[in-house]
Design an enzyme around this catalytic site. Sequence first.
Site, short mmCIF file in Angstrom:
data_model
loop_
_atom_site.label_atom_id
_atom_site.label_comp_id
_atom_site.label_asym_id
_atom_site.label_seq_id
_atom_site.Cartn_x
_atom_site.Cartn_y
_atom_site.Cartn_z
N ASP A 146 0.86 -1.18 0.00
CA ASP A 146 0.00 0.00 0.00
C ASP A 146 0.90 1.24 0.00
O ASP A 146 2.14 1.15 0.07
CB ASP A 146 -0.96 -0.03 1.20
CG ASP A 146 -2.20 0.82 0.95
OD1 ASP A 146 -3.24 0.56 1.55
OD2 ASP A 146 -2.10 1.77 0.13
C1 GLC Z 1 -4.23 4.44 -0.16
C2 GLC Z 1 -5.17 3.31 0.18
C3 GLC Z 1 -5.30 2.28 -0.91
C4 GLC Z 1 -5.09 2.93 -2.27
C5 GLC Z 1 -3.66 3.40 -2.32
C6 GLC Z 1 -3.34 4.10 -3.65
O1 GLC Z 1 -3.50 4.83 0.96
O2 GLC Z 1 -4.95 2.61 1.39
O3 GLC Z 1 -6.59 1.68 -0.77
O4 GLC Z 1 -5.33 1.98 -3.30
O5 GLC Z 1 -3.34 4.26 -1.26
O6 GLC Z 1 -4.07 5.30 -3.73
#
Ligand code: GLC
Length: 727
Positions: A264
């Site tokens: 993430d």
């Molecule tokens: C965010 C979220 C995730 C998302 C990623 C990219 O922090 O936790 O769900 O896909 O970053 O934006």
Amino acid sequence: MNNSRSQSGENTLRNDKQIDDLLAKMTLEEKAGQMNQVGSSKSDITDLIKTGRIGSILSIKDVKKINHFQQIAVQQSRLGIPLLIGNDVIHGYQTLFPIPLAQACSWNLELVEKAARIAATEALREGTSWIYAPMIDIARDPRWGRVAEGAGEDVFLAGQIARANVRGTQRAEDAGKHKVAACPKHFVAYGAAEAGKDYNTVDISERTLRDIYLPPFQAAFAEGAYSVMVSFNEIAGIPSTANRFLLRTILRDELGFTGVAISDYYAIGELLAHGLASDMREAALKSIQAGIDIDMVSDAYIDYLPELVRSGAVDEKLVDEAVRRILVLKQKLGLFENFHMEPAAEISTDTKEYRETALQLACESIVLLKNEGALLPLRPDQKKVALIGPLGKDKASLLGCWKCSGSADRVESLYEGLSAVMTSEPEFVEGCHVLNKESASFKQAIAIAKKAEVIILAIGETDAMSGEAHSRAHLGLPGRQQELVEAIHALGKPVIAVLMSGRPLVTPWIAEHIPAIIQAWHGGDRAGRAIAEILCGRANPSGKLVLSIPRSEGQIPVYYAHKNTGRPATGKGTTQFEEPFRSNYLDIPNSPQFPFGHGLSYTTFAYNDLEIKTPSLTAVENLIVTVHLSNTGARPGIETAQLYVQDLVGNITRPVKELKAFQRVALSPGEQKTIRFEVPASTLGFHDIQMRYQTEPGDFKVWVGPNSAEGLEEKFTIMAKRAAFQI
Ligand code: GLC
């Protein structure tokens, strides 16, 4: 630098051997480059692409810019490997559908699949070939803002929704034969964050992990998801990003997942804050050893992986495995064949079809919680309707928490919906602000309410009060909305409450005093029209809750599939208070305000003659159950019949109920259908003392009914094996 390549690039990979050949040509820096994802605003991005130091880009939606970056990657870099373009397309790209929590309340898997395919088709048209969805974190704590993005509290339903979303997303295709990769997230147990606080600690047993949080991902992988996003949270002291047991033993060895695992956002870098790494080099080391293939925007891999391999700290095999999975994903999406995304012109017929789909899904996501005295539906020619509340003309909030390329201009407000559906426009006044307490105009609101015959209250949350990093400790109506509701109620006129929110709200006073309540969530582009169609009876509500609505924050987590404990409170409602030494409260009943699976209709349904066709069966056979379902009212309607089971005695304690099947059934007035359920006994199991999944022989109860709190009940037995004489 060979820049004479065609648009498709020289490496048109068609098979594993070509991938092996390409891998063999790559330097360590180029391998680390494929494992490096940057944000679209990264400085010197062009040089980084040219030198093969970027494999994917996050959050870029400008198709011209995407084609420009792809051209550099394919025609100006040494190896010509195209880029992955990833975006959060959570409930729509340009056409915005209801938030996922609302969509799940439709229980309409075909429609959820269709919405996912539309979203992926719109995204692909603008160059996105990697969608960071579905979010399938089981969540039983509505304080957590991200309940809005998921499919609620139930393991079985979340798995079905996950499959539908992956199917819809990965079946999208454009004229250039490009595909879109789904990315179920967040692996895993992110929704179990303590106190409902986002990113917070998760400490659950391995059995809970395996029986509750993993199954929706198993379902998504079984549907062929091409990738998975790993969660921020720790589980029992080890952040998922650095959790080898999770990412290699479970994800790869046990579940056999062969797709790409991406961290993430900056999660590798967050290992320092977790206190699991002392510097970025150690963070990179622990993440690659655990099994993260792509580093989302922390630069740990591009900065440290080459040296970690050269120093012998990391076996290059681990890097090669990751890079191979990335190259295979790019091949699957058709990017090697043709990196260029033709920005297809807006096809007006599509738009019309897409907006009709958004309307249908918004209607079917709405849950009729209460309808005392059949106050609803209103007549379309109802006169003197007052629309009061801060969300009556709001458009932006109805887009929901991940609006992607959605626009408030395309949203129909509740006011617009009512004006389109009713013969006369309602009189509107905001009454108060959603959040701040100063700007209340109660006087105005009361004045128009006094002239009205019916009052519709448009109340709830803005889009910014749910979603990522938007947890709330108090789940009542924000600002002075509750005061407004009580002031209007005091006039003694018919009042309908329309709750528009990203989560279940705690509104016990409204549940007790307001005769008609609909939970409309944040319903996307067509939200206002959908609510109006439901209020005026053009659509008959069929939504059913997928997340229990608490009476109080003090009750959280409150969910239907709870354990019985050694001292269950057996009474209903307040009789529980008279039961000494039981697992209950002194001040509220154990039951939720509204239970999982609850949702009323403008007609009525009756369940009769529950029959167990297989009163005893083995663990490799199917439980077969039939029930007669009839529409006993005066309107056509759709009922979602739900089947729950309870394993009465096990070597591990089992929940009092678990959803194992459901069917959406359309019935005309007076019509009766025999509904047949076939449930594999193998799905009635759990992880035993040795942590092996199995279905234990023994006695079970089965219910079929309209929600998790009621239904016809019968029993059946699972036998260890069939006796020889029994055929
Ligand atoms: C965010 C979220 C995730 C998302 C990623 C990219 O922090 O936790 O769900 O896909 O970053 O934006």
